[in-house]
Design a protein around this motif. Structure first.
Motif, PDB file in Angstrom:
ATOM      1  N   PRO A  82      81.043  32.110   6.031  1.00  0.00           N
ATOM      2  CA  PRO A  82      80.631  33.076   5.018  1.00  0.00           C
ATOM      3  C   PRO A  82      79.731  32.409   3.977  1.00  0.00           C
ATOM      4  O   PRO A  82      79.949  31.257   3.590  1.00  0.00           O
ATOM      5  CB  PRO A  82      81.958  33.534   4.407  1.00  0.00           C
ATOM      6  CG  PRO A  82      82.955  33.323   5.504  1.00  0.00           C
ATOM      7  CD  PRO A  82      82.510  32.039   6.167  1.00  0.00           C
ATOM      8  N   VAL A  83      78.728  33.158   3.531  1.00  0.00           N
ATOM      9  CA  VAL A  83      77.745  32.658   2.575  1.00  0.00           C
ATOM     10  C   VAL A  83      77.367  33.791   1.623  1.00  0.00           C
ATOM     11  O   VAL A  83      77.730  34.951   1.834  1.00  0.00           O
ATOM     12  CB  VAL A  83      76.468  32.153   3.280  1.00  0.00           C
ATOM     13  CG1 VAL A  83      76.763  30.965   4.182  1.00  0.00           C
ATOM     14  CG2 VAL A  83      75.804  33.282   4.073  1.00  0.00           C
ATOM     15  N   THR A  84      76.620  33.438   0.605  1.00  0.00           N
ATOM     16  CA  THR A  84      76.006  34.448  -0.259  1.00  0.00           C
ATOM     17  C   THR A  84      74.541  34.100  -0.450  1.00  0.00           C
ATOM     18  O   THR A  84      74.141  32.934  -0.344  1.00  0.00           O
ATOM     19  CB  THR A  84      76.683  34.529  -1.647  1.00  0.00           C
ATOM     20  OG1 THR A  84      76.631  33.233  -2.267  1.00  0.00           O
ATOM     21  CG2 THR A  84      78.129  34.999  -1.537  1.00  0.00           C
ATOM     22  N   GLN A  85      73.755  35.138  -0.710  1.00  0.00           N
ATOM     23  CA  GLN A  85      72.358  34.966  -1.098  1.00  0.00           C
ATOM     24  C   GLN A  85      72.125  35.847  -2.308  1.00  0.00           C
ATOM     25  O   GLN A  85      72.186  37.075  -2.213  1.00  0.00           O
ATOM     26  CB  GLN A  85      71.398  35.343   0.025  1.00  0.00           C
ATOM     27  CG  GLN A  85      69.936  35.022  -0.307  1.00  0.00           C
ATOM     28  CD  GLN A  85      68.972  35.614   0.691  1.00  0.00           C
ATOM     29  OE1 GLN A  85      68.850  36.834   0.757  1.00  0.00           O
ATOM     30  NE2 GLN A  85      68.307  34.763   1.468  1.00  0.00           N
ATOM     31  N   ASN A  86      71.886  35.223  -3.447  1.00  0.00           N
ATOM     32  CA  ASN A  86      71.720  35.958  -4.699  1.00  0.00           C
ATOM     33  C   ASN A  86      72.895  36.908  -4.936  1.00  0.00           C
ATOM     34  O   ASN A  86      72.723  38.044  -5.388  1.00  0.00           O
ATOM     35  CB  ASN A  86      70.407  36.736  -4.698  1.00  0.00           C
ATOM     36  CG  ASN A  86      69.195  35.840  -4.557  1.00  0.00           C
ATOM     37  OD1 ASN A  86      69.161  34.751  -5.138  1.00  0.00           O
ATOM     38  ND2 ASN A  86      68.205  36.267  -3.775  1.00  0.00           N
ATOM     39  N   GLY A  87      74.089  36.445  -4.615  1.00  0.00           N
ATOM     40  CA  GLY A  87      75.298  37.225  -4.847  1.00  0.00           C
ATOM     41  C   GLY A  87      75.660  38.197  -3.735  1.00  0.00           C
ATOM     42  O   GLY A  87      76.746  38.787  -3.750  1.00  0.00           O
ATOM     43  N   GLN A  88      74.760  38.381  -2.779  1.00  0.00           N
ATOM     44  CA  GLN A  88      75.021  39.309  -1.673  1.00  0.00           C
ATOM     45  C   GLN A  88      75.810  38.589  -0.584  1.00  0.00           C
ATOM     46  O   GLN A  88      75.441  37.510  -0.153  1.00  0.00           O
ATOM     47  CB  GLN A  88      73.701  39.820  -1.098  1.00  0.00           C
ATOM     48  CG  GLN A  88      73.835  40.872  -0.014  1.00  0.00           C
ATOM     49  CD  GLN A  88      74.243  42.232  -0.554  1.00  0.00           C
ATOM     50  OE1 GLN A  88      74.064  42.503  -1.735  1.00  0.00           O
ATOM     51  NE2 GLN A  88      74.785  43.071   0.305  1.00  0.00           N
ATOM     52  N   PRO A  89      76.928  39.177  -0.087  1.00  0.00           N
ATOM     53  CA  PRO A  89      77.733  38.501   0.922  1.00  0.00           C
ATOM     54  C   PRO A  89      77.080  38.506   2.294  1.00  0.00           C
ATOM     55  O   PRO A  89      76.238  39.350   2.608  1.00  0.00           O
ATOM     56  CB  PRO A  89      79.034  39.324   0.937  1.00  0.00           C
ATOM     57  CG  PRO A  89      78.588  40.699   0.533  1.00  0.00           C
ATOM     58  CD  PRO A  89      77.504  40.480  -0.475  1.00  0.00           C
ATOM     59  N   GLY A  90      77.485  37.553   3.122  1.00  0.00           N
ATOM     60  CA  GLY A  90      77.003  37.496   4.489  1.00  0.00           C
ATOM     61  C   GLY A  90      77.624  36.318   5.208  1.00  0.00           C
ATOM     62  O   GLY A  90      78.594  35.717   4.739  1.00  0.00           O
ATOM     63  N   PHE A  91      77.053  35.970   6.354  1.00  0.00           N
ATOM     64  CA  PHE A  91      77.549  34.807   7.090  1.00  0.00           C
ATOM     65  C   PHE A  91      76.433  34.237   7.959  1.00  0.00           C
ATOM     66  O   PHE A  91      75.462  34.920   8.285  1.00  0.00           O
ATOM     67  CB  PHE A  91      78.768  35.157   7.949  1.00  0.00           C
ATOM     68  CG  PHE A  91      78.519  36.145   9.054  1.00  0.00           C
ATOM     69  CD1 PHE A  91      78.060  35.740  10.313  1.00  0.00           C
ATOM     70  CD2 PHE A  91      78.768  37.497   8.859  1.00  0.00           C
ATOM     71  CE1 PHE A  91      77.846  36.652  11.334  1.00  0.00           C
ATOM     72  CE2 PHE A  91      78.552  38.420   9.878  1.00  0.00           C
ATOM     73  CZ  PHE A  91      78.091  38.000  11.115  1.00  0.00           C
TER      74      PHE A  91
END
Length: 209
Positions: A40-49
């Motif tokens: 799991p990761v975030t980009q500019n606060g948006q979740p994702g993976f």
């Protein structure tokens, strides 16, 4: 009960259930092929993976095993590299964890690269939690679709559906499952795409705890 002490407040928001993104769990691409969540990761606060690039192309959809939409592949590279990232809907939350398939999870605290010879474990939705050792950095693998460079070779087994899943050493994220040979009955060799180049390529922040 003194009813004068009770006050009802009507809220304008509509709360909904939040689902967790966790390394090693299964997801489906375009309602067909299955892979495993890497980290799991975030980009500019948006979740994702992050996951493997051969799992899906940019624009492909990702869904949970029950059919619930997770989100959309925002970037994918394969061959050459073998990495991708999926931006999840806001109803999903990133957890700094990988499924150990023994009823518990392993917490991810960073992404320091483990030396060759270190113990590494892989979480994947087909064969669960499997361990072995790192054997070689910067390996090149010649797949039918083309060559992939900069992979790490391990003695861990894997099978179809484990692709994209988490490789961890201790609490440190190492990479996402790319491919290999053999299986988890007779054993085999599996390669992973290191995670730090994926984070750098897409400007992602690893979920840690």
């Amino acid at each position: 009960m003194d009813h004068a002490l009770v006050r009802v407040v009507r809220a304008s928001d509509a709360p909904g259930p939040l689902a967790d993104l966790r390394g090693g769990d299964a997801y489906f691409i375009n309602s067909a092929a299955s892979c495993s969540i890497g980290f799991p990761v975030t980009q500019n606060g948006q979740p994702g993976f992050v996951s493997a690039g051969h799992c899906g192309q940019a624009g492909s959809s990702a869904a949970a095993p029950d059919g619930t939409s997770i989100g959309t592949f925002q970037g994918s590279t394969f061959p050459g590299n073998d990495y991708s990232w999926v931006q999840a809907d806001s109803s999903w939350t990133t957890q700094p964890q990988a499924n150990n398939y023994a009823g518990d999870t392993v917490t991810v605290s960073g992404s320091d690269v483990a030396p060759i010879g270190s113990s590494v474990c892989r979480s994947g939705s087909t064969t669960g939690w499997r361990c072995g050792r790192g054997r070689q950095f910067n390996a090149t693998v010649n797949y039918a679709q083309g060559s992939v460079f900069g992979l790490t070779r391990t003695s861990v087994c894997a099978e179809p559906g484990d692709s994209g899943g988490s490789f961890i050493s201790g609490s440190q994220a190492q990479g996402v499952t790319s491919g290999g040979s053999g299986n988890c009955t007779v054993g085999g060799t599996t390669y992973f795409q290191p995670v730090n180049p994926i984070l750098q390529a897409y400007g992602l922040t690893l979920a840690t705890g």
